[in-house]
Design a protein around this motif. Structure first.
Motif, PDB file in Angstrom:
ATOM      1  N   PRO A  77      46.609  43.645  37.685  1.00 27.68           N
ATOM      2  CA  PRO A  77      46.588  44.585  38.815  1.00 27.68           C
ATOM      3  C   PRO A  77      47.134  45.973  38.456  1.00 27.68           C
ATOM      4  CG  PRO A  77      47.383  42.449  39.535  1.00 27.68           C
ATOM      5  CD  PRO A  77      47.276  42.394  38.026  1.00 27.68           C
ATOM      6  N   LEU A  78      47.994  46.060  37.467  1.00 27.79           N
ATOM      7  CA  LEU A  78      48.534  47.361  37.045  1.00 27.79           C
ATOM      8  C   LEU A  78      47.437  48.269  36.478  1.00 27.79           C
ATOM      9  CD1 LEU A  78      51.821  46.274  35.236  1.00 27.79           C
ATOM     10  CD2 LEU A  78      51.604  47.281  37.505  1.00 27.79           C
ATOM     11  N   PHE A 102      54.922  34.679  29.724  1.00 23.48           N
ATOM     12  CA  PHE A 102      54.215  35.950  29.898  1.00 23.48           C
ATOM     13  C   PHE A 102      52.710  35.692  29.952  1.00 23.48           C
ATOM     14  CE2 PHE A 102      51.850  39.532  28.156  1.00 23.48           C
ATOM     15  CZ  PHE A 102      52.275  40.545  28.988  1.00 23.48           C
ATOM     16  N   SER A 103      52.089  36.246  30.958  1.00 24.08           N
ATOM     17  CA  SER A 103      50.642  36.124  31.078  1.00 24.08           C
ATOM     18  C   SER A 103      50.064  37.506  31.355  1.00 24.08           C
ATOM     19  CB  SER A 103      50.277  35.175  32.224  1.00 24.08           C
ATOM     20  OG  SER A 103      48.893  35.246  32.470  1.00 24.08           O
ATOM     21  N   HIS A 104      49.091  37.879  30.573  1.00 22.04           N
ATOM     22  CA  HIS A 104      48.425  39.161  30.794  1.00 22.04           C
ATOM     23  C   HIS A 104      47.781  39.215  32.177  1.00 22.04           C
ATOM     24  CE1 HIS A 104      45.395  36.452  29.231  1.00 22.04           C
ATOM     25  NE2 HIS A 104      44.508  37.196  29.858  1.00 22.04           N
ATOM     26  N   ILE A 105      47.439  38.067  32.713  1.00 24.71           N
ATOM     27  CA  ILE A 105      46.806  38.021  34.038  1.00 24.71           C
ATOM     28  C   ILE A 105      47.748  38.596  35.100  1.00 24.71           C
ATOM     29  CG2 ILE A 105      45.914  36.463  35.833  1.00 24.71           C
ATOM     30  CD1 ILE A 105      44.871  34.706  33.469  1.00 24.71           C
ATOM     31  N   ASP A 106      49.063  38.360  34.938  1.00 20.66           N
ATOM     32  CA  ASP A 106      50.043  38.904  35.880  1.00 20.66           C
ATOM     33  C   ASP A 106      50.027  40.429  35.898  1.00 20.66           C
ATOM     34  OD1 ASP A 106      50.824  36.291  36.360  1.00 20.66           O
ATOM     35  OD2 ASP A 106      52.501  36.375  34.945  1.00 20.66           O
ATOM     36  N   TYR A 107      49.596  41.032  34.804  1.00 17.83           N
ATOM     37  CA  TYR A 107      49.657  42.488  34.685  1.00 17.83           C
ATOM     38  C   TYR A 107      48.319  43.185  34.958  1.00 17.83           C
ATOM     39  CZ  TYR A 107      54.324  41.931  32.864  1.00 17.83           C
ATOM     40  OH  TYR A 107      55.655  41.635  32.740  1.00 17.83           O
ATOM     41  N   ARG A 133      37.964  49.948  32.210  1.00 16.41           N
ATOM     42  CA  ARG A 133      37.069  48.994  32.870  1.00 16.41           C
ATOM     43  C   ARG A 133      37.276  47.655  32.181  1.00 16.41           C
ATOM     44  NH1 ARG A 133      30.922  49.867  32.182  1.00 16.41           N
ATOM     45  NH2 ARG A 133      30.973  48.089  30.815  1.00 16.41           N
ATOM     46  N   ILE A 134      37.536  46.644  32.964  1.00 13.72           N
ATOM     47  CA  ILE A 134      37.759  45.314  32.418  1.00 13.72           C
ATOM     48  C   ILE A 134      36.463  44.532  32.545  1.00 13.72           C
ATOM     49  CG2 ILE A 134      39.103  43.191  32.619  1.00 13.72           C
ATOM     50  CD1 ILE A 134      41.293  44.955  33.923  1.00 13.72           C
TER      51      ILE A 134
END
Length: 184
Positions: free
Chosen positions: A169-170, A162-167, A177-178
């Motif tokens: 775009p959601l 699991f990687s937060h990076i994959d999510y 704001r990231i």
């Protein structure tokens, strides 16, 4: 031979008049007070089914659908919807009635997972469940589905890959704001 009990054998209903002392700052009945009552009826229902002391293991989906007013009669109905080896899923429906007009509204439905305990505090087996009608079968199957979904979700978030990076775009369609460092 395993012991089985009908759903009706442990079905419980309680009613309580909502008092000003139960209200929050906006004059509605405090959600925490309702949750406390729900936990009590879940305990009573599960204990009645299992003939054992029961503890709350989890609460699934508490949606406050309609506010409860001071002076309304709140009725909670609970039944064992599912049994495992030592656990039970207790379904609870909360309705409020304006006792002057007779208007009834559905305020909440929730599912409490309760675990039976023996005198030494260890989990203990509970009786099986006898399902007598289509609604009881449907509730049992829905409990299975909720548990399957919960396990699937837990696996997804606990999985080593699991990687937060994959999510990330959601998050584009959300009010967020990231602002991360470049090495993130």
């Amino acid at each position: 031979m395993k012991n089985y009990k009908k759903v009706d054998a442990s079905r419980i209903s309680i009613s309580e008049l909502m008092l000003p002392s139960h209200s929050n700052f906006s004059g509605k009945i405090h959600g925490g007070y309702i949750l406390n009552l729900m936990d009590q009826i879940a305990f009573a229902c599960a204990s009645k089914h299992s003939k054992a002391y029961c503890v709350t293991a989890s609460v699934d989906t508490v949606d406050f659908l309609n506010p409860i007013e001071v002076g309304e009669l709140v009725t909670m109905k609970a039944s064992v919807n599912f049994v495992g080896n030592t656990s039970m899923v207790v379904g609870i429906r909360v309705i409020a009635e304006n006792i002057q007009t007779g208007v009834i509204k559905h305020c909440n439905s929730s599912y409490f997972t309760m675990v039976a305990k023996d005198e030494s505090g260890k989990s203990t087996p509970v009786p099986g469940l006898i399902l007598n009608d289509k609604n009881e079968v449907k509730r049992f199957l829905k409990a299975l589905k909720r548990m399957e979904t919960k396990k699937q979700r837990q696996f997804e978030f606990d999985h080593q890959d699991f990687s937060h990076i994959d999510y990330l775009p959601l998050l584009q369609d959300h009010k967020v704001r990231i602002d991360l460092p470049d090495n993130f």
